[in-house]
Design an enzyme around this catalytic site. Structure first.
Site, short mmCIF file in Angstrom:
data_model
loop_
_atom_site.label_atom_id
_atom_site.label_comp_id
_atom_site.label_asym_id
_atom_site.label_seq_id
_atom_site.Cartn_x
_atom_site.Cartn_y
_atom_site.Cartn_z
N GLU A 156 12.84 -14.42 -0.60
CA GLU A 156 13.94 -15.15 0.29
C GLU A 156 14.48 -16.25 -0.37
O GLU A 156 13.68 -16.99 -0.90
CB GLU A 156 12.83 -15.47 1.54
N ALA A 181 5.36 -21.79 0.80
CA ALA A 181 4.66 -20.63 0.85
C ALA A 181 5.66 -19.31 1.55
O ALA A 181 6.62 -20.04 1.89
CB ALA A 181 3.27 -20.72 1.93
N GLU A 233 6.03 -15.85 3.74
CA GLU A 233 5.41 -14.98 4.79
C GLU A 233 5.32 -13.28 4.44
O GLU A 233 5.32 -12.60 5.51
CB GLU A 233 6.05 -15.32 6.19
N ASN A 234 5.63 -13.10 3.35
CA ASN A 234 5.67 -11.60 3.00
C ASN A 234 4.57 -10.79 3.73
O ASN A 234 3.48 -10.98 3.85
CB ASN A 234 5.37 -11.45 1.53
N HIS A 267 1.27 -21.49 9.79
CA HIS A 267 3.05 -21.16 10.05
C HIS A 267 3.27 -19.74 9.24
O HIS A 267 3.89 -18.82 9.83
CB HIS A 267 3.61 -22.31 9.06
N GLU A 268 2.68 -19.47 8.20
CA GLU A 268 2.91 -18.30 7.37
C GLU A 268 2.40 -17.20 8.26
O GLU A 268 3.05 -15.96 8.33
CB GLU A 268 2.68 -18.20 6.00
#
Length: 867
Positions: free
Chosen positions: A140, A273, A275-276, A308-309
């Site tokens: 990203e 971080a 979030e894949n 969050h992730e």
């Protein structure tokens, strides 16, 4: 074969990224969005890993979209194309300006390609790169194009199958593991995703395992993968992950959807971080923690980022954004969700105050300067430059306001509809608002203006009282740059309450909707003039303009039933005191000092809340206040006045600080619980004030006996600020030189806590320290970021701070354009200061601009800041 002809579409326009630095920057516009002409029904990737010669074999199934036309175009950067074919037949390709084009059949077809890439030299940390011998990815926003040729845009979703071949013992990718053997592993992610969510990790890693049973009874294997030596720093992150999974089921009804959830800690990472899907990649600083090596703030940050992730699994992965202009759709919503989570598992009032502090400190400054942009931008040159506080924090405030406006029940129903209607889709802000309109019947067209309009709205408050009737008039406006039209009124939920002179509520919290330029509220039947408690809970991201007597602020500080406004009253009193000390050379008001002392002594209040109330406004906050009033702020003078006010508060409290320090010591083993963190926050605040009185004696004793990092680093900071830190700094380094994240703290503390006129020289010396490296973002941010975020140090009148940072930004840009661009925001407030400082800062920015090969990332930021 489809006819080959060019058309201007978003895919074609979105060509950017290092290192094509001599290509002319292109501005991409939201209005030019056009869907990709093909859908992708499946992706198969094979990685044959090698540090300098990794081969990537791709097989992608394309199906043309009915009615579409245009040239078949794939993105690719830093790739060596070995071969390409369509339906097994070699195909002629044209690769130019990071774009591959070729003729394709009219119907469905299979694209196959083999490319070679060099992870070892990828210091931009985008795509596939190496970190301490580990292979890892960051895709990203547009890193996948550095892995293979592909339509690298968020609205192209497909299921992925991945085979990883290499000699590393751990080979990971997205989704569920399907098969493995000696030197290879295969993974399959059944959920369609855009390429920016692709992930791969390979290396000598150790797993900290866990397990979670979902609300439907499925078992999910959890793992946190770390380097050898970090196994003892994973327990808290695993607890936070399980807590997050439970919370998302209970509050949002969202269940995890794969058999495994993996997290990998990576030292070299540009962000916090990523979030894949099924394979979250984390900056080591955002996942590794132990009592001895991490502070309370580290633990709280890790808890929030883990949440969050994980929450992105639904708000970002299962439902993603159509294009990068819609970035706030996934980030603003997910930030709001992690704020809700943190408020539930810790102190809600304290968390709200901290969230607003972050918003004002970063986003209000952004909204007030040359980097201002709407929550949904209308255009950009480099999308990496729009991962901003406006998109994240202000985006979250928009979700919060929407929830206030429609109510909790309607918010829940709207979110359920959003998940049901748009699962598996790439969506827009219009899709998001539509579910609220369909659920509530409200017209949200005016509220949509929040997404399109830059700037922080101002609300002017005027009051009147006569014959038992109180009148509250609110006027809203958003400042527009010179020569631009006046900005339209927005929908502002304004929460307020009224107190009498005894501190009792005569009007509990009420929310009114401010939709016009002016709104008047009348309250009748009052026995006396009430005291207004405005914008309770910070119900909207606005700036209040209101003249308030000191006595009224003191009344709210002592009696307001809204915790946020009670804290806010103290903050405003402190800020007004500092401004008066600077402008009018006044001494601090004893009544204000005693009110703060009384607040600190009130044992009915949360220790964490009291610690926040004792903290003085930041130097940047005061500088902006002076600038708004037409004065020219002097960062060094602000620093000196802040020190003087701190000393005055220390004297006003006297023995209280030692009493608080002793009373709130935490006994027993360290835990990062909200209760214990609050006590340590209060003792830390007390220690800071004690140090003004005893010169560091108490701090030295704490440093010598500390059993956790919160106590040790707090004492070290106080010693350095008191000019007594040389011995402690040497001892700290000797103790922790083997712990890279702890040494980040050591670097940062030396330049942020020392006398400001020494900071540039200290930072320059530390650049040559054997443990310093510009290639590691954490280390660069620790030293240079800490220096630049200390205004009195960065803005020394001799310009040494500007010269230092210009030199380092030039060096960083050669290695990591994203990092350089993000760190360059230290210059965004340059026009606020005196002409000499302005001239020096402009000269520094012009010197950076003149560098041959300046990246598009940093170039865009400088152009925007310089206007």
């Amino acid at each position: 074969m489809r006819a080959a002809h060019r058309r201007s579409i978003y895919l074609k326009n979105a060509l950017k990224g290092a290192p094509m630095r001599d290509a002319a920057p292109q501005t991409i516009h939201l209005k030019d969005y056009t869907p990709f002409g093909w859908s992708v029904t499946g992706v198969q990737l094979t990685f044959r890993l090698h540090p300098t010669k990794t081969r990537v074999v791709s097989r992608v199934d394309f199906v043309p979209t009915p009615g579409s036309s245009g040239e078949f175009t794939l993105h690719g950067e830093e790739l060596t194309l070995i071969k390409a074919s369509i339906n097994g037949t070699p195909v002629d390709t044209n690769v130019q300006d990071n774009t591959l084009t070729c003729d394709v059949p009219d119907g469905p077809f299979t694209w196959q390609a083999e490319v070679e890439i060099n992870p070892q030299t990828n210091t931009a940390l985008s795509g596939l790169y190496m970190s301490n011998g580990m292979y890892c990815t960051q895709c990203e926003a547009e890193g996948f194009r550095r892995i293979t040729f592909y339509p690298d845009r968020p609205d192209v979703l497909a299921p992925f199958k991945v085979r990883v071949e290499g000699d590393a013992p751990v080979l990971l990718s997205n989704g569920n593991p399907t098969s493995s053997g000696d030197g290879w592993a295969e993974w399959e992610d059944p959920w369609p995703k855009p390429a920016y969510l692709f992930a791969l990790v390979a290396g000598e890693l150790h797993a900290h395992p866990g397990r979670f049973k979902t609300m439907s009874g499925r078992d999910v294997d959890l793992n946190i993968y770390v380097r050898d030596g970090d196994q003892d720093k994973c327990e808290f992150a695993m607890e936070a992950l399980i807590k997050s999974m439970e919370w998302d089921e209970q509050v949002y009804g969202r269940e995890y959807d794969l058999d495994v959830f993996n997290i990998v800690a990576v030292d070299d990472f540009n962000m916090g971080a990523m979030e894949n899907k099924g394979l979250n990649i984390f900056n080591s600083a955002a996942v590794l923690a132990s009592a001895k090596t991490a502070t309370d703030a580290n633990f709280e940050r890790i808890e929030a980022i883990i949440a969050h992730e994980y929450f992105h699994n639904w708000t970002g992965n299962r439902i993603t954004c159509r294009d990068w202009f819609q970035l706030c759709l996934k980030e603003g919503l997910t930030v709001f969700r992690d704020q809700q989570f943190s408020a539930d598992v810790r102190s809600a009032p304290v968390r709200r105050i901290e969230d607003v502090q972050a918003l004002r400190g970063r986003q209000f400054r952004e909204d007030n300067g040359p980097l201002a942009h709407p929550v949904r931008p209308a255009s950009f040159v480099e999308i990496n430059n729009f991962y901003t506080a406006t998109v994240y924090e202000k985006g979250a405030e928009l979700i919060r306001m929407l929830k206030i406006l429609v109510g909790d029940d309607a918010y829940t129903k709207a979110l359920d509809l959003y998940f049901d209607r748009h699962d598996g889709q790439a969506c827009t802000i219009e899709d998001w608002l539509q579910v609220f309109e369909d659920t509530t019947g409200r017209d949200l067209s005016q509220f949509k203006g929040w997404y399109a309009q830059a700037g922080t709205p101002r609300v002017k408050v005027t009051e009147g009282f006569a014959d038992g009737t109180y009148t509250l008039t609110l006027d809203q406006f958003t400042p527009a740059p010179p020569g631009q039209p006046e900005k339209a009124p927005l929908v502002i939920p304004f929460a307020f309450g009224l107190l009498n002179d005894q501190g009792e509520e005569v009007r509990p919290t009420q929310v009114i909707e401010l939709v016009d330029a002016q709104h008047t509220v009348t309250v009748t039947g009052l026995a006396g003039k009430p005291v207004l408690s405005p914008l309770r809970g910070f119900s909207a991201p606005v700036i209040l303009e209101r003249d308030v007597p000191t006595a009224e602020r003191l009344h709210l500080l002592r009696h307001d039933t809204d915790p946020f406004n009670r804290w806010e009253s103290g903050r405003l009193l402190d800020r007004e005191t500092m401004v008066a000390m600077i402008v009018d050379y006044k001494d601090p008001d004893p009544a204000v000092l005693q009110a703060k002392v009384a607040m600190a002594a009130d044992e009915s209040l949360d220790p964490a809340f009291r610690a926040l109330c004792l903290a003085l406004p930041g130097q940047d906050d005061v500088a902006q206040t002076l600038a708004d009033a037409g004065a020219t702020p002097d960062p060094v003078q602000i620093y000196l006045v802040r020190e003087a006010l701190s000393y005055a508060l220390a004297q006003a409290g006297g023995d209280l600080w030692a009493d608080l320090y002793t009373k709130h010591q935490v006994a027993g083993d360290y835990t990062p619980s909200a209760e214990d963190c609050g006590k340590r926050a209060l003792t830390g605040a007390a220690l800071g004030l004690i140090t003004y009185l005893d010169g560091g004696t108490t701090a030295q004793a704490q440093f010598d006996t500390a059993t956790n990092m919160t106590a040790q680093i707090s004492a070290l900071a106080r010693l350095v600020s008191a000019g007594e830190g040389d011995g402690a700094l040497a001892a700290f380094y000797e103790q922790w030189s083997h712990e890279r994240l702890v040494i980040d703290k050591w670097f940062g503390l030396q330049v942020s806590q020392c006398p400001p006129n020494q900071a540039a020289n200290i930072a320059t010396g530390l650049l040559d320290h054997p443990d310093f490296s510009l290639t590691n973002p954490n280390r660069a941010r620790a030293l240079l970021g800490s220096f630049a975020m200390t205004p009195a140090a960065f803005h020394q009148m001799d310009g040494s701070g500007y010269t230092l940072m210009a030199d380092q930004l030039i060096a960083i840009d050669e290695l990591n354009p994203q990092l350089a661009a993000r760190m360059s925001t230290m210059f965004e407030t340059w026009k606020r200061y005196d002409t000499d400082r302005q001239a020096q800062m402009r000269a520094a920015m012009e010197r950076i601009q003149a560098r041959p090969g300046l990246s598009r990332d940093l170039g865009e930021m400088l152009e925007r800041m310089m206007g």
